[in-house]
Scaffold this motif. Structure first.
Motif, PDB file in Angstrom:
ATOM      1  N   GLY A 690       0.050  -2.249  12.050  1.00 25.19           N
ATOM      2  CA  GLY A 690      -0.417  -1.065  12.843  1.00 25.19           C
ATOM      3  C   GLY A 690       0.669  -0.078  12.738  1.00 25.19           C
ATOM      4  O   GLY A 690       1.262   0.779  13.446  1.00 25.19           O
ATOM      5  N   ALA A 691       1.784  -1.017  13.716  1.00 22.65           N
ATOM      6  CA  ALA A 691       3.380  -0.068  14.361  1.00 22.65           C
ATOM      7  C   ALA A 691       4.155  -0.479  12.400  1.00 22.65           C
ATOM      8  O   ALA A 691       4.971  -0.711  11.660  1.00 22.65           O
ATOM      9  CB  ALA A 691       4.146  -1.479  14.720  1.00 22.65           C
ATOM     10  N   LEU A 696      -1.940   2.117  10.982  1.00 21.16           N
ATOM     11  CA  LEU A 696      -2.799   1.732  10.380  1.00 21.16           C
ATOM     12  C   LEU A 696      -2.951   0.222  10.617  1.00 21.16           C
ATOM     13  O   LEU A 696      -2.062   0.123  10.065  1.00 21.16           O
ATOM     14  CB  LEU A 696      -3.663   2.416   8.545  1.00 21.16           C
ATOM     15  CG  LEU A 696      -3.738   3.940   8.795  1.00 21.16           C
ATOM     16  CD1 LEU A 696      -3.920   3.917   7.714  1.00 21.16           C
ATOM     17  CD2 LEU A 696      -5.107   3.998   9.663  1.00 21.16           C
ATOM     18  N   PRO A 697      -3.624  -0.763  11.232  1.00 25.04           N
ATOM     19  CA  PRO A 697      -3.267  -2.295  11.212  1.00 25.04           C
ATOM     20  C   PRO A 697      -4.105  -2.945   9.347  1.00 25.04           C
ATOM     21  O   PRO A 697      -4.915  -1.997   8.805  1.00 25.04           O
ATOM     22  CB  PRO A 697      -4.250  -2.514  11.982  1.00 25.04           C
ATOM     23  CG  PRO A 697      -5.073  -1.336  12.068  1.00 25.04           C
ATOM     24  CD  PRO A 697      -4.708  -0.125  11.898  1.00 25.04           C
ATOM     25  N   GLY A 714      -2.550   6.699   2.494  1.00 28.63           N
ATOM     26  CA  GLY A 714      -3.443   5.569   3.108  1.00 28.63           C
ATOM     27  C   GLY A 714      -3.429   3.999   2.885  1.00 28.63           C
ATOM     28  O   GLY A 714      -2.291   3.591   2.961  1.00 28.63           O
ATOM     29  N   LEU A 715      -4.962   2.844   3.408  1.00 32.38           N
ATOM     30  CA  LEU A 715      -4.530   1.763   3.195  1.00 32.38           C
ATOM     31  C   LEU A 715      -4.771   1.327   1.098  1.00 32.38           C
ATOM     32  O   LEU A 715      -6.169   2.088   0.619  1.00 32.38           O
ATOM     33  CB  LEU A 715      -5.122   0.941   3.883  1.00 32.38           C
ATOM     34  CG  LEU A 715      -4.948   1.174   5.546  1.00 32.38           C
ATOM     35  CD1 LEU A 715      -6.298  -0.282   6.179  1.00 32.38           C
ATOM     36  CD2 LEU A 715      -4.394  -0.155   5.615  1.00 32.38           C
ATOM     37  N   ASN A 716      -4.222   0.580   1.337  1.00 29.72           N
ATOM     38  CA  ASN A 716      -5.119  -0.013  -0.252  1.00 29.72           C
ATOM     39  C   ASN A 716      -5.639  -1.188  -0.111  1.00 29.72           C
ATOM     40  O   ASN A 716      -5.572  -2.537   0.585  1.00 29.72           O
ATOM     41  CB  ASN A 716      -4.041  -0.782  -0.951  1.00 29.72           C
ATOM     42  CG  ASN A 716      -4.688  -1.308  -2.385  1.00 29.72           C
ATOM     43  OD1 ASN A 716      -5.546  -1.303  -2.384  1.00 29.72           O
ATOM     44  ND2 ASN A 716      -3.483  -1.504  -3.535  1.00 29.72           N
ATOM     45  N   VAL A 752      -7.564  -6.648  15.804  1.00 28.16           N
ATOM     46  CA  VAL A 752      -6.395  -5.810  16.168  1.00 28.16           C
ATOM     47  C   VAL A 752      -7.469  -3.340  16.079  1.00 28.16           C
ATOM     48  O   VAL A 752      -8.373  -3.584  15.545  1.00 28.16           O
ATOM     49  CB  VAL A 752      -5.577  -5.175  15.039  1.00 28.16           C
ATOM     50  CG1 VAL A 752      -4.674  -4.217  14.552  1.00 28.16           C
ATOM     51  CG2 VAL A 752      -5.234  -6.097  14.008  1.00 28.16           C
ATOM     52  N   ALA A 753      -6.868  -3.343  17.154  1.00 30.26           N
ATOM     53  CA  ALA A 753      -7.982  -1.967  16.752  1.00 30.26           C
ATOM     54  C   ALA A 753      -7.497  -0.983  16.027  1.00 30.26           C
ATOM     55  O   ALA A 753      -6.692  -0.943  16.419  1.00 30.26           O
ATOM     56  CB  ALA A 753      -7.907  -1.437  18.343  1.00 30.26           C
TER      57      ALA A 753
END
Length: 753
Positions: A690-691, A696-697, A714-716, A752-753
Motif C-alpha cells: 500500500g505504500a 492501496l494494497p 484503482g486496482l486491477n 494488510v489493512a
C-alpha cells in the motif's frame, strides 16, 4: 456565481466549428458553464474526425483524432496532469474510435478523477459491442445524465444501472424573447406564407419523406403554406452518395405537385441565424420515424422559442410535449401530420395558446439551468471522492511467503496464466514464463511441506521440460488448456526465463533429483542463449548462468554467457547514454531492474569489478526514476513503454516491476554490503502493501494473492499468475534479506489493512 468545492473541470465531446448537433451542444455547454460560473476553469478536449480540417477556438485545450487510440491515452495524461477535478463526457455512438467507441473507455481507464457522462443516445437493443462499451461507461462514471426519464428506465432495464447514479437534466436551450413570426419572415422572403419548419442534418432518419407526403393535403387546405427543410446533408451521407438523398426528396415533392410548397435551405447555420429561422416559422415539425430517439436538440430549440410542435411520438417528444405542450401523431402517418398541421394553421388563437405553453416549458430548460444542475452533479462526485491517507511505512511489515494462491492457479499441467478476479481463467491456458517463475519459487520458499514441494516442483519442471522443442532448438511458450501448443517456438524472453529457472533449480532445489535434472537440461539447452538478441532475454539467461556457476563452479558455458552478455550490456549503455539518460536502451520497458541485476550477478560470479560498477550505476538511475515525489516506489507504467528518452509515465503499474527492483537491490546489497540497498528493496516491496501512489494494497495477504496492477482509478482486481508469483518471490527475497541483515521487520501473515 462560484461553484462549491470545484474550480477546474475537463469537458470532452465534439466542438464547433465541427458541424454537427453534438458539437453545438458541447460548445453551448462550455459557454453556459463559463457564463454561469466565471471562476470555473474548463478544459475542452474536442473529438476530431478530420485532423487538420477545423480551426478550433482557444477554448479547445486539445483535439483528439477519432481513430488514433494513442491520442486518447495522451489526452488522459494531459487531463491527469492538468489538475482537473472531474471529467464531463458527452457520449454519443459514432464519435469515438474503436468498436462502438471503446477508445473512450481506454481514456477513462487511465484517469483517477471522477467522471460524469451525458448520454445523448440510450439504445433499447444495443449490439454486443454497444452493450459492452455502455456498461463499461456505466461502471466508470460516478454519475450519468440522461435528457429524458425514458433514458433512465432503459438504463435500469437493459443495463441494470444503479438508479442512484442517474440524473435527468433536459437538453439546454438558448434564451430568446417570445416573438410573432411575422416580424421575422421578411428577412427570408416568406411574407404572406404560413411556414412549417424542420431543421437538422438531412438524413433518412429524420422522416422528411412523411412530411412531404403530407404537403398536398396541407397545401389544398392552406394554399399559402411553405414547408422549409433547413440543414446541410449529413456529412456521412455526403461521403457515401453526395447529395443524392436531397435530390430524391426534391423529386418526391415535384412528383406530388408541391415543389412550390417545399423549400430546401442547404447549409449548417450558426445558432443566431438558426433561432431567427425558428422564430419565423408558424409550426415546427419533427416527423422522426425512430421511436427510440431519446434526445432531439432541434425539438428542444423549437420549444424554447415557443413554436407549436407537431411530432411523432419518439421518446423525447412524448416527454417534452406532454401535458398539452405539443401535438403528437402516429409514426409514418402523413394524413395525421396533414390534419393536425392544417388545423393549427387555421386556428390562430389555438396555435398561439400552444406556442405560449411551449415557451413556458422552454424557460425551465435554459442553458444556465443546465449548467447549475450539471455543476451540482460534478460538485457532488468531487465531494464524495474518498480521501487517501498515507500510512507510515513502518506499519507495513513484510508478509511470509504463502503458496495458497499459487496452488489455486495450478493443476496437473502447470500454472494457468490468467484469472478473473481470483478464479483461474482456463481460456488462456498456460505459458512457460509463469511455470519457469513457479519453478524458481519452489526453490525459494523456506517453510514448505517437502511432499508439497516435491509435487509442485515436478509439475512445473515437467512443463518446462515438455516445452523444449529439440527440432527448432527453442522452448515453446503458450499452451492451450487442452495441452496443445500455440506455437513451435516461444519468444526470446520466454527462452531466457526458462534458462534462468533451470540454473536456479540446478543450484537451489532441495532434492538432488531436481538439481540433477535441471543441470542436465540446462546443459542441453543453454547454447541457445548465445543466439538471443533481446537485452532482457540475455539478462534472464545471465541470471540463470550465474546460478549455474553457483551450482557448478567453473561451468564453461555459464562463464561465456556472463562475460559476453555483460560486455554487450555495457556496450549498449555506452551507445545509448546521454547526460540525463544512463540506461541501456533509449526507452523504458518491463522488468527494467533485471538489466543491472544481471550485471551485478555476473560481476560477482566472475570477479569483474567493472560489471558491478556499471550495475550499481544503472540501478541507481532506474531506482531514481521509480521513486515518486513523495518518496514512494512508483513502478514504470506500461504506458511508458516505447517512448524514446522520455521520463516514465505513472500508470499502469505492474507487480513484476516491484519484484525485479527488490531482487536487484538484494543483489546490490550482496555486492556492496551498503545498507542503502536494503532500504531501497524495502521501498519497492512496500509497494505491494500500500505504500504506492494510490495507497492501496495489492497483496491479498490472507491467501497469498496479488492484484494485477495499479490503474489510475484503482486496482486491477484480477489475480494472474505473474502477479501472484511476483509477490511471493518478493516475499522470499525480503525474508532472505531479513535473515542476512538481521534487522528487517519480521514477516507476518496478518492481512494488510
Amino acid at each position: 456565481m462560484k461553484a462549491p468545492n470545484i474550480q477546474h473541470v475537463a469537458l470532452i465531446g465534439n466542438f464547433l466549428p465541427r458541424k454537427c448537433g453534438l458539437a453545438t451542444y458541447t460548445t453551448d455547454t462550455y459557454a453556459a458553464l463559463r457564463q454561469r460560473f466565471p471562476d470555473l476553469k474548463v478544459d475542452v478536449y474536442a473529438m476530431d474526425d478530420h485532423p487538420g480540417r477545423y480551426d478550433y477556438p482557444d477554448a479547445v485545450t486539445a483535439a483528439i483524432p477519432e481513430q488514433d487510440r494513442a491520442a486518447y491515452l495522451g489526452a488522459a495524461r494531459m487531463i491527469e496532469a492538468s489538475g482537473a477535478q472531474a471529467l464531463w463526457v458527452q457520449h454519443e455512438y459514432g464519435i469515438y474510435g474503436g468498436p462502438a467507441g471503446d477508445y473512450l473507455i481506454a481514456l477513462l481507464d487511465r484517469l483517477s478523477i471522477p467522471v460524469v457522462a451525458t448520454l445523448h443516445t440510450v439504445l433499447e437493443d444495443p449490439d454486443p459491442d454497444q452493450r459492452r462499451v455502455m456498461e463499461a461507461l456505466l461502471r466508470r462514471a460516478a454519475r450519468v445524465i440522461v435528457m429524458a426519464e425514458k433514458g433512465r428506465e432503459i438504463l435500469k432495464r437493459v443495463h441494470g444501472a444503479d438508479d442512484r447514479k442517474i440524473a435527468t437534466i433536459p437538453h439546454g436551450v438558448p434564451d430568446r424573447p417570445f416573438a410573432d413570426p411575422r416580424g421575422f419572415k421578411p428577412r427570408f422572403g416568406w411574407q404572406g406564407r404560413e411556414v412549417i419548419l424542420t431543421f437538422g442534418l438531412l438524413a433518412p432518419s429524420k422522416g422528411i419523406e412523411a412530411m412531404i407526403e403530407a404537403m398536398p393535403a396541407i397545401a389544398a387546405a392552406r394554399p399559402d403554406t411553405l414547408y422549409v427543410i433547413l440543414g446541410a446533408t449529413h456529412p456521412n451521407l455526403v461521403a457515401h452518395e453526395g447529395e443524392a438523398y436531397r435530390e430524391r426528396l426534391k423529386a418526391q415533392a415535384a412528383d406530388l405537385g408541391v415543389a412550390g410548397h417545399v423549400a430546401f435551405v442547404d447549409g449548417f447555420v450558426e445558432q443566431g441565424a438558426l433561432l431567427d429561422y425558428l422564430q419565423a416559422a408558424d409550426v415546427y415539425a419533427t416527423p422522426y420515424p425512430n421511436p427510440a430517439q431519446i434526445t432531439s436538440g432541434t425539438l428542444s430549440y423549437a420549444v424554447a422559442v415557443g413554436k407549436p410542435v407537431v411530432s411523432t411520438p419518439y421518446i423525447h417528444a412524448t416527454e417534452i410535449l406532454a401535458d398539452d405542450h405539443g401535438v403528437l401523431v402516429p409514426f409514418q402517418d402523413s394524413a395525421a401530420l396533414a390534419r393536425e398541421i392544417a388545423s393549427l394553421l387555421a386556428d390562430e388563437p389555438a396555435r398561439m395558446a400552444l406556442a405560449a405553453r411551449a415557451y413556458a416549458r422552454g424557460r425551465t430548460m435554459l442553458w444556465p439551468r443546465l449548467a447549475e444542475a450539471a455543476m451540482d452533479a460534478l460538485a457532488a462526485i468531487v465531494a464524495a471522492r474518498p480521501r487517501r491517507f498515507a500510512r507510515p511505512a513502518k506499519m507495513l511489515v513484510p508478509l511470509e511467503p504463502d503458496l495458497a494462491a499459487v496452488e489455486r492457479m495450478s493443476d496437473a499441467t502447470g500454472m494457468l496464466q490468467h484469472s478473473i478476479y481470483s478464479v483461474p481463467d482456463r481460456r488462456h491456458g498456460y505459458c512457460i514464463d509463469d511455470n519457469a517463475r513457479a519453478l524458481i519459487l519452489m526453490s525459494r520458499i523456506e517453510a514448505m511441506d517437502e511432499g508439497v514441494r516435491d509435487k509442485w516442483t515436478s509439475v512445473y519442471a515437467a512443463f518446462v521440460q515438455y516445452a523444449w522443442n529439440p527440432d527448432l532448438r527453442r522452448f515453446r511458450n503458450f499452451m492451450n488448456f487442452d495441452r496443445t501448443w500455440c506455437e513451435d517456438a516461444g519468444s526470446e524472453d520466454s527462452n531466457g526465463r526458462a534458462l534462468w529457472a533451470l540454473g536456479v533449480t540446478a543450484r537451489d532445489a532441495r532434492a538432488q533429483k531436481h538439481r540433477d535434472w535441471a543441470s542436465a537440461l540446462f546443459d542441453a539447452t543453454a547454447p541457445i542463449a548465445l543466439e538471443l538478441g533481446s537485452p532482457r532475454a540475455r539478462a534472464f539467461a545471465m541470471l540463470g548462468a550465474a546460478a549455474m556457476l553457483g551450482a557448478h563452479p567453473g561451468h564453461a558455458l555459464g562463464r561465456e554467457i556472463l562475460a559476453r552478455f555483460g560486455e554487450e550490456l555495457i556496450a549498449l549503455l555506452d551507445g545509448n547514454r546521454r547526460p540525463e539518460w544512463q540506461w541501456f536502451e533509449i526507452v523504458l520497458a518491463y522488468d527494467n531492474a533485471r538489466l543491472p541485476e544481471a550485471l551485478l550477478r555476473a560481476g560477482m560470479a566472475l570477479g569483474r569489478d567493472a560489471f558491478v560498477s556499471v550495475g550499481l550505476e544503472t540501478l541507481e538511475w532506474i531506482v531514481a526514476r521509480q521513486t515518486s515525489p513523495e518518496g514512494r516506489f512508483r513502478a514504470v507504467g506500461t504506458e511508458s513503454f516505447g517512448r524514446a528518452y522520455a521520463p516514465p509515465l505513472q500508470f499502469d503499474q505492474q507487480p513484476l516491476e516491484a519484484q525485479a527492483t527488490v531482487e536487484a537491490c538484494v543483489a546490490a546489497h550482496a555486492a556492496t554490503g551498503d545498507r542503502r540497498w536494503v532500504e531501497e528493496a524495502m521501498r519497492a516491496y512496500r509497494w505491494y502493501l500500500g505504500a504506492n501512489d494510490l495507497e492501496l494494497p495489492l497483496a491479498s495477504a490472507q491467501d497469498g494473492g496479488c492484484f494485477d496492477g495499479l490503474m489510475p482509478h484503482g486496482l486491477n482486481r484480477n489475480q494472474g499468475a505473474e502477479s501472484i508469483l511476483a509477490l511471493q518471490l518478493a516475499n522470499c527475497a525480503i525474508s532472505a534479506l531479513s535473515k542476512a541483515t538481521g534487522n528487517v521487520a519480521t514477516p507476518v501473515r496478518a492481512a494488510v489493512a
